[in-house]
Design an enzyme around this catalytic site. Sequence first.
Site, short mmCIF file in Angstrom:
data_model
loop_
_atom_site.label_atom_id
_atom_site.label_comp_id
_atom_site.label_asym_id
_atom_site.label_seq_id
_atom_site.Cartn_x
_atom_site.Cartn_y
_atom_site.Cartn_z
N ARG A 172 0.85 -1.00 0.12
CA ARG A 172 0.14 0.08 0.09
C ARG A 172 0.86 1.20 0.14
NH1 ARG A 172 -2.17 -3.71 4.21
NH2 ARG A 172 -4.29 -4.17 3.81
N LYS B 52 -1.83 -2.17 7.52
CA LYS B 52 -3.32 -1.43 7.86
C LYS B 52 -3.62 -2.29 9.16
CE LYS B 52 -7.81 -0.90 5.85
NZ LYS B 52 -8.59 -1.20 4.63
N HIS C 138 -2.19 2.01 -6.32
CA HIS C 138 -3.17 1.08 -5.77
C HIS C 138 -3.37 0.25 -7.05
CE1 HIS C 138 -4.47 -0.18 -1.81
NE2 HIS C 138 -5.86 -0.57 -2.48
N ARG D 299 -1.16 -2.63 -7.06
CA ARG D 299 -1.47 -3.52 -5.93
C ARG D 299 -2.49 -4.44 -6.38
NH1 ARG D 299 -1.27 -4.73 -0.28
NH2 ARG D 299 -3.55 -4.95 0.59
N HIS E 148 -4.16 -8.92 3.86
CA HIS E 148 -5.62 -8.91 4.11
C HIS E 148 -5.98 -9.53 5.26
CE1 HIS E 148 -6.82 -7.96 -0.36
NE2 HIS E 148 -6.41 -7.11 0.45
N TYR F 23 -10.71 -10.15 -6.21
CA TYR F 23 -9.84 -10.20 -7.35
C TYR F 23 -10.21 -11.52 -8.12
CZ TYR F 23 -6.91 -6.87 -4.67
OH TYR F 23 -6.70 -5.69 -4.04
#
Length: 307
Positions: free
Chosen positions: A157, A182, A256, A259, A282, A291
């Site tokens: 990120r 994150k 992004h 990514r 994640h 995805y």
Amino acid sequence: MKRLPLHTSTYQNYVREFSRHLQRLGYNQPSWESQPASLREFLHQMEQQGITQLESITPKHIQEHYHYLLERPNQQRGGLLSGSTVEGHLYALKLFFKWQETLGTIISNPISGLIFPRHTQPERAILTIEQINQLYAACGSLRDRALLGIFYGCGLRRSEGEQLNIADVQFRNQLLYVRQGKGKKRRVVPMGKQVAQDLQEYFYQERSQYLQKQTEDSQQAFMLNYYGQRMRGQDYSRKFKLLLQKAELPSSYSLHHLRHSIATHLLEGGLSLEQVRDFLGHNCLESTQIYTRISQKYLASQTYGNR
């Protein structure tokens, strides 16, 4: 929206403490600035109705605020607020009231039982392997290649790229450490041979050219900007836009999208959802499964492989 006034001292304190709470949870700076702003707007609306205590807020007030947001103009871009922006406002309220419920400030959470229509996200755009190759061909420096290695090769990120330090990159083991992703989540990202080589060549052959004022932060930072300071988000975005321009690719792509692209390419290359989830950092498979919903017809025309 402009900074709305709050006249109730407890409301003012809630907004300040909510920002600190989000920082402690590991949210990035945009989140712990925007979400308290959403809370401020809601509490301002409550004040306008003479409601100055959290205990007096009901589900009806939340629903009325939701309908207000649907009709509120977007003061920056014109038109109405986007569906994702409205969802962001509601998410801030959910976090805030859940937090207050945990603290025991409120007995009944006014938003917990409410269900709002979900905003449908548009299909995520990705760059093809050919376009990725075009970006690499457009690189004019080792730093450009390192940038692509960080955000495409390693799928970081933007905030993670900002925080990347020299100590986080191990060339020999071909590993990159994300110390605070994150939600303060740590992870180890394996680097492909070419990505590790690109980062190593930048570090040993070019990084010293940018190092001017040797502050403690610049000495630790892996990526440096033109002024010898740690590369920040706007620095990365600016460099990427220049690469897009040189590669004659749409300027609508962002970091992004790199990514998104590596996630899709890895899945197409045979990696499992669990492996890609860990690669991206994640928290759950649901975040990674998006995805798999990329058009199969589109992906069928792509070939994943070495550049």
